[in-house]
Design a protein around this motif. Structure first.
Motif, PDB file in Angstrom:
ATOM      1  N   ARG A 179      20.955  75.504  18.064  1.00 57.04           N
ATOM      2  CA  ARG A 179      20.377  74.197  17.759  1.00 57.04           C
ATOM      3  C   ARG A 179      21.020  73.659  16.492  1.00 57.04           C
ATOM      4  N   TRP A 180      21.332  72.362  16.508  1.00 57.91           N
ATOM      5  CA  TRP A 180      21.955  71.731  15.354  1.00 57.91           C
ATOM      6  C   TRP A 180      21.557  70.270  15.279  1.00 57.91           C
ATOM      7  N   ARG A 181      21.704  69.693  14.098  1.00 57.29           N
ATOM      8  CA  ARG A 181      21.404  68.271  13.902  1.00 57.29           C
ATOM      9  C   ARG A 181      22.656  67.446  14.132  1.00 57.29           C
ATOM     10  N   ARG A 182      22.432  66.309  14.791  1.00 56.74           N
ATOM     11  CA  ARG A 182      23.498  65.348  14.996  1.00 56.74           C
ATOM     12  C   ARG A 182      22.864  63.971  15.187  1.00 56.74           C
ATOM     13  N   PRO A 183      23.612  62.906  14.908  1.00 55.27           N
ATOM     14  CA  PRO A 183      23.035  61.570  15.061  1.00 55.27           C
ATOM     15  C   PRO A 183      22.962  61.163  16.536  1.00 55.27           C
TER      16      PRO A 183
END
Length: 80
Positions: free
Chosen positions: A51-55
């Motif tokens: 899981r990772w953050r991205r716009p």
């Protein structure tokens, strides 16, 4: 060659996801920041569900889950 996680929408983890000098990795409430792409990728590769953050399309940063892995040349990855 490197293996990067791919989300359900087809987006994948890449160096352009750095925000504020770090990459945010992990589930909501359990996120860990990593100062480099390689460290973040290594952490993702060890997770059962990466899981990772991205716009998103509106520019809001949210967490996505990897559904698959993609093999890509490092030179192509760095040009993202």
């Amino acid at each position: 060659m490197v293996f990067v996680p791919v989300a359900a929408d087809g987006s994948h983890f890449h160096p352009g996801l750095e925000r504020g000098g770090k990459f945010m990795i992990g589930a909501k409430g359990e996120e860990v920041s990593y100062p480099s792409f390689n460290e973040a990728l290594s952490a993702l590769q060890k997770m059962a569900t990466p899981r990772w953050r991205r716009p998103n399309e509106a520019g809001n940063w949210g967490i996505v889950s990897g559904r698959d892995w993609k093999r890509i040349e490092r030179s192509q990855l760095m040009s993202k």
